[in-house]
Write a protein that holds these residues in place. Structure first.
Motif, PDB file in Angstrom:
ATOM      1  N   ILE A 124     -33.499  16.588  79.594  1.00  0.00           N
ATOM      2  CA  ILE A 124     -33.506  17.241  80.910  1.00  0.00           C
ATOM      3  C   ILE A 124     -34.477  16.544  81.850  1.00  0.00           C
ATOM      4  N   LEU A 125     -35.634  16.117  81.324  1.00  0.00           N
ATOM      5  CA  LEU A 125     -36.602  15.387  82.152  1.00  0.00           C
ATOM      6  C   LEU A 125     -35.997  14.089  82.677  1.00  0.00           C
ATOM      7  N   ILE A 126     -35.275  13.361  81.823  1.00  0.00           N
ATOM      8  CA  ILE A 126     -34.613  12.113  82.250  1.00  0.00           C
ATOM      9  C   ILE A 126     -33.576  12.416  83.334  1.00  0.00           C
ATOM     10  N   ILE A 127     -32.795  13.486  83.137  1.00  0.00           N
ATOM     11  CA  ILE A 127     -31.777  13.871  84.130  1.00  0.00           C
ATOM     12  C   ILE A 127     -32.437  14.240  85.454  1.00  0.00           C
ATOM     13  N   ILE A 128     -33.552  14.949  85.394  1.00  0.00           N
ATOM     14  CA  ILE A 128     -34.269  15.355  86.606  1.00  0.00           C
ATOM     15  C   ILE A 128     -34.799  14.142  87.364  1.00  0.00           C
ATOM     16  N   ILE A 129     -35.428  13.210  86.651  1.00  0.00           N
ATOM     17  CA  ILE A 129     -35.947  11.989  87.289  1.00  0.00           C
ATOM     18  C   ILE A 129     -34.804  11.209  87.937  1.00  0.00           C
ATOM     19  N   ASP A 130     -33.689  11.131  87.229  1.00  0.00           N
ATOM     20  CA  ASP A 130     -32.510  10.424  87.749  1.00  0.00           C
ATOM     21  C   ASP A 130     -31.993  11.082  89.029  1.00  0.00           C
ATOM     22  N   LEU A 131     -32.024  12.408  89.075  1.00  0.00           N
ATOM     23  CA  LEU A 131     -31.565  13.129  90.267  1.00  0.00           C
ATOM     24  C   LEU A 131     -32.497  12.886  91.457  1.00  0.00           C
ATOM     25  N   TYR A 132     -33.794  12.822  91.196  1.00  0.00           N
ATOM     26  CA  TYR A 132     -34.731  12.500  92.281  1.00  0.00           C
ATOM     27  C   TYR A 132     -34.458  11.111  92.832  1.00  0.00           C
ATOM     28  N   ILE A 133     -34.154  10.170  91.949  1.00  0.00           N
ATOM     29  CA  ILE A 133     -33.829   8.806  92.394  1.00  0.00           C
ATOM     30  C   ILE A 133     -32.576   8.829  93.266  1.00  0.00           C
ATOM     31  N   GLN A 134     -31.566   9.592  92.841  1.00  0.00           N
ATOM     32  CA  GLN A 134     -30.340   9.677  93.637  1.00  0.00           C
ATOM     33  C   GLN A 134     -30.598  10.351  94.993  1.00  0.00           C
ATOM     34  N   PHE A 135     -31.485  11.349  95.013  1.00  0.00           N
ATOM     35  CA  PHE A 135     -31.792  12.050  96.257  1.00  0.00           C
ATOM     36  C   PHE A 135     -32.476  11.118  97.267  1.00  0.00           C
ATOM     37  N   PHE A 136     -33.442  10.343  96.796  1.00  0.00           N
ATOM     38  CA  PHE A 136     -34.222   9.491  97.706  1.00  0.00           C
ATOM     39  C   PHE A 136     -33.548   8.162  98.028  1.00  0.00           C
ATOM     40  N   PHE A 137     -32.747   7.625  97.097  1.00  0.00           N
ATOM     41  CA  PHE A 137     -32.191   6.286  97.292  1.00  0.00           C
ATOM     42  C   PHE A 137     -30.667   6.263  97.434  1.00  0.00           C
ATOM     43  N   GLY A 138     -30.031   7.419  97.347  1.00  0.00           N
ATOM     44  CA  GLY A 138     -28.590   7.476  97.567  1.00  0.00           C
ATOM     45  C   GLY A 138     -27.752   7.174  96.340  1.00  0.00           C
ATOM     46  N   LYS A 174     -50.486  28.298  78.332  1.00  0.00           N
ATOM     47  CA  LYS A 174     -51.518  27.694  79.191  1.00  0.00           C
ATOM     48  C   LYS A 174     -51.335  26.179  79.333  1.00  0.00           C
ATOM     49  N   ASN A 175     -50.225  25.669  78.829  1.00  0.00           N
ATOM     50  CA  ASN A 175     -49.953  24.232  78.894  1.00  0.00           C
ATOM     51  C   ASN A 175     -49.616  23.829  80.328  1.00  0.00           C
ATOM     52  N   ILE A 176     -50.514  23.077  80.957  1.00  0.00           N
ATOM     53  CA  ILE A 176     -50.359  22.706  82.363  1.00  0.00           C
ATOM     54  C   ILE A 176     -49.135  21.831  82.590  1.00  0.00           C
ATOM     55  N   TYR A 177     -48.752  21.032  81.562  1.00  0.00           N
ATOM     56  CA  TYR A 177     -47.593  20.149  81.696  1.00  0.00           C
ATOM     57  C   TYR A 177     -46.293  20.956  81.816  1.00  0.00           C
ATOM     58  N   LEU A 178     -46.260  22.109  81.177  1.00  0.00           N
ATOM     59  CA  LEU A 178     -45.082  22.969  81.272  1.00  0.00           C
ATOM     60  C   LEU A 178     -44.852  23.438  82.700  1.00  0.00           C
ATOM     61  N   TYR A 179     -45.930  23.796  83.380  1.00  0.00           N
ATOM     62  CA  TYR A 179     -45.817  24.278  84.767  1.00  0.00           C
ATOM     63  C   TYR A 179     -45.422  23.139  85.716  1.00  0.00           C
ATOM     64  N   PHE A 180     -45.908  21.942  85.420  1.00  0.00           N
ATOM     65  CA  PHE A 180     -45.525  20.775  86.216  1.00  0.00           C
ATOM     66  C   PHE A 180     -44.035  20.487  86.027  1.00  0.00           C
ATOM     67  N   PHE A 181     -43.594  20.580  84.784  1.00  0.00           N
ATOM     68  CA  PHE A 181     -42.179  20.381  84.457  1.00  0.00           C
ATOM     69  C   PHE A 181     -41.325  21.441  85.159  1.00  0.00           C
ATOM     70  N   LEU A 182     -41.810  22.676  85.158  1.00  0.00           N
ATOM     71  CA  LEU A 182     -41.109  23.775  85.828  1.00  0.00           C
ATOM     72  C   LEU A 182     -40.957  23.487  87.320  1.00  0.00           C
ATOM     73  N   LEU A 183     -41.999  22.985  87.931  1.00  0.00           N
ATOM     74  CA  LEU A 183     -41.969  22.652  89.357  1.00  0.00           C
ATOM     75  C   LEU A 183     -40.934  21.568  89.641  1.00  0.00           C
ATOM     76  N   LEU A 184     -40.950  20.502  88.822  1.00  0.00           N
ATOM     77  CA  LEU A 184     -39.980  19.411  88.985  1.00  0.00           C
ATOM     78  C   LEU A 184     -38.549  19.934  88.860  1.00  0.00           C
ATOM     79  N   TYR A 185     -38.355  20.788  87.863  1.00  0.00           N
ATOM     80  CA  TYR A 185     -37.021  21.342  87.606  1.00  0.00           C
ATOM     81  C   TYR A 185     -36.545  22.213  88.768  1.00  0.00           C
ATOM     82  N   PHE A 186     -37.383  23.124  89.200  1.00  0.00           N
ATOM     83  CA  PHE A 186     -36.964  24.084  90.213  1.00  0.00           C
ATOM     84  C   PHE A 186     -36.657  23.400  91.552  1.00  0.00           C
ATOM     85  N   LEU A 187     -37.477  22.438  91.907  1.00  0.00           N
ATOM     86  CA  LEU A 187     -37.260  21.736  93.173  1.00  0.00           C
ATOM     87  C   LEU A 187     -35.964  20.931  93.138  1.00  0.00           C
TER      88      LEU A 187
END
Length: 405
Positions: free
Chosen positions: A117-131, A176-189
């Motif tokens: 899911i993280l790979i898919i999310i990063i890929d979607l951000y690339i598509q959003f910014f670069f077309g 309390k894992n801070i990385y989980l909340y960061f991941f949640l933010l990336l996902y939701f956006l």
């Protein structure tokens, strides 16, 4: 030998990849898992978890599908989906079996889901910014994202189906894992930026409900987390133009008609809903058969709803009605609808009861996914297609597994 024994867990963990590649691969994974499950049960000479009302309900539904097959207006079209509905029953049992047998290794599944899911999310951000995404795929509709799905706009459905159970699994281990909340933010956006309106509504509601019902968490934390999610949602809708166009401008344009009924009729999927209701009225008890909407809709007239110059007059036909309830009503009639609704209501009862007793976050997260897929009138894919039904029944398998535990 250890790795050989864990093959089923790796297969379950690779489902998001299989679904992204295509139906053939995802169905192949399903078949292999079922074969491994049957082999294990044969070797152990016992039937696993079949004596449960959830499984009884699914078997009854399958039997009805087989009976309905002989009433279908097109036997060949309905045959495959009716006959092979049994794979959903078997995959629920298979996943539950392997999650139970290797209960100390289930983190393999959720780790793989998180990584994919993280790979898919990063890929979607690339598509959003670069077309275009990392392998050059461009979305068929510029204002929406498709990622690795290329010309198909269904990536948000995949994200919703696999993110929340994974997040719930790790959150339950360490909230309390801070990385989980960061991941949640990336996902939701990125979920909002996909611009899949119905899935954004489901995904947003899923997070709000999840945090609302978290056990043993202070009210202050729930208020802060919910407020933060609401801020992200509102900010994206009002300040990102493609999302604003979909959520505000398009809806305002459609809202020229004042009543909710008119709003639905004049929406993009309104003609499909009306066609399916017309088909149901002509075939109340048994419907026309699975996958036959594409044929039956050709004989439906929508002249009483649209004037002769309205383009919607000719858009009542499609491969399916784009809403689970209308698809079941038109394809399986009142009897099929009652069977499915009874199953849905019973499973919701089991989810609520199971969560109250166990406070298990997998039951909560997959239960939320299950319930939100059933929101009336909100557009969906086809209930009986491989992609949607596989994600749906994987979550049912998670619910079933943790209920049995």
């Amino acid at each position: 030998m250890i790795y050989k024994n864990l093959i089923p867990l790796y297969l379950i963990g690779l489902y998001p990849v299989a679904l992204t590649i295509g139906t053939l691969i995802s169905e192949l994974v399903t078949v292999i898992l079922i074969i491994l499950f049957i082999f294990e049960c044969t070797k152990e000479k016992k039937i696993f978890y079949i004596k449960d009302p959830i499984i009884y309900f699914l078997i009854i539904i399958w039997i009805y599908l087989l009976i309905n097959l002989f009433i279908s207006i097109d036997f060949e079209l309905s045959l495959r989906r009716s006959l092979f509905f049994i794979r959903h029953i078997l995959i629920v049992l298979s996943i539950a079996y392997f999650l139970t047998k290797y209960s100390d290794k289930t983190n393999i599944i959720f780790k793989l889901w998180m990584i994919i899911i993280l790979i898919i999310i990063i890929d979607l951000y690339i598509q959003f910014f670069f077309g275009q995404n990392i392998i050059g795929f461009k979305s068929p509709w510029g204002e929406r994202l498709s990622g690795f799905f290329n010309q198909e706009l269904k990536v948000a459905h995949l994200l919703i189906g696999f993110f929340l159970p994974s997040f719930a699994y790790f959150f339950q281990k360490n909230d309390k894992n801070i990385y989980l909340y960061f991941f949640l933010l990336l996902y939701f956006l990125i979920l909002i930026l996909t611009n899949e309106r119905a899935n954004i509504i489901r995904g947003t509601l899923a997070l709000f409900i999840f945090f609302l019902f978290l056990p043993n968490i202070k009210i202050k934390f729930k208020i802060i987390s919910s407020s933060f999610l609401l801020l992200i949602f509102c900010s994206t809708i009002f300040f990102v133009k493609p999302v604003k166009d979909r959520f505000i401008n398009e809806i305002l344009a459609m809202n020229a008609n004042k009543s909710i009924k008119d709003y639905i009729i004049f929406s993009n999927y309104g003609p499909h809903y009306l066609s399916s209701l017309t088909i149901f009225k002509d075939n109340k008890l048994f419907g026309t058969g699975l996958k036959t909407f594409r044929i039956a809709c050709k004989n439906v007239s929508l002249e009483k709803y649209y004037n002769k110059n309205d383009n919607r007059l000719k858009s009542g036909c499609s491969t399916h009605p784009h809403q689970y309830y209308f698809e079941i009503l038109s394809g399986l009639g009142l009897i099929g609808f009652i069977l499915f609704i009874s199953f849905f209501c019973y499973l919701i009862f089991r989810i609520i009861n199971g969560f109250i007793l166990s406070k298990n976050l997998i039951i909560l997260s997959s239960g939320i996914f299950f319930v939100l897929q059933l929101i009336p009138l909100l557009p969906t894919g086809s209930f009986f297609t491989s992609f949607g039904s596989t994600i749906f029944f994987i979550n049912i398998a998670l619910i079933y597994s943790y209920l049995k535990k």
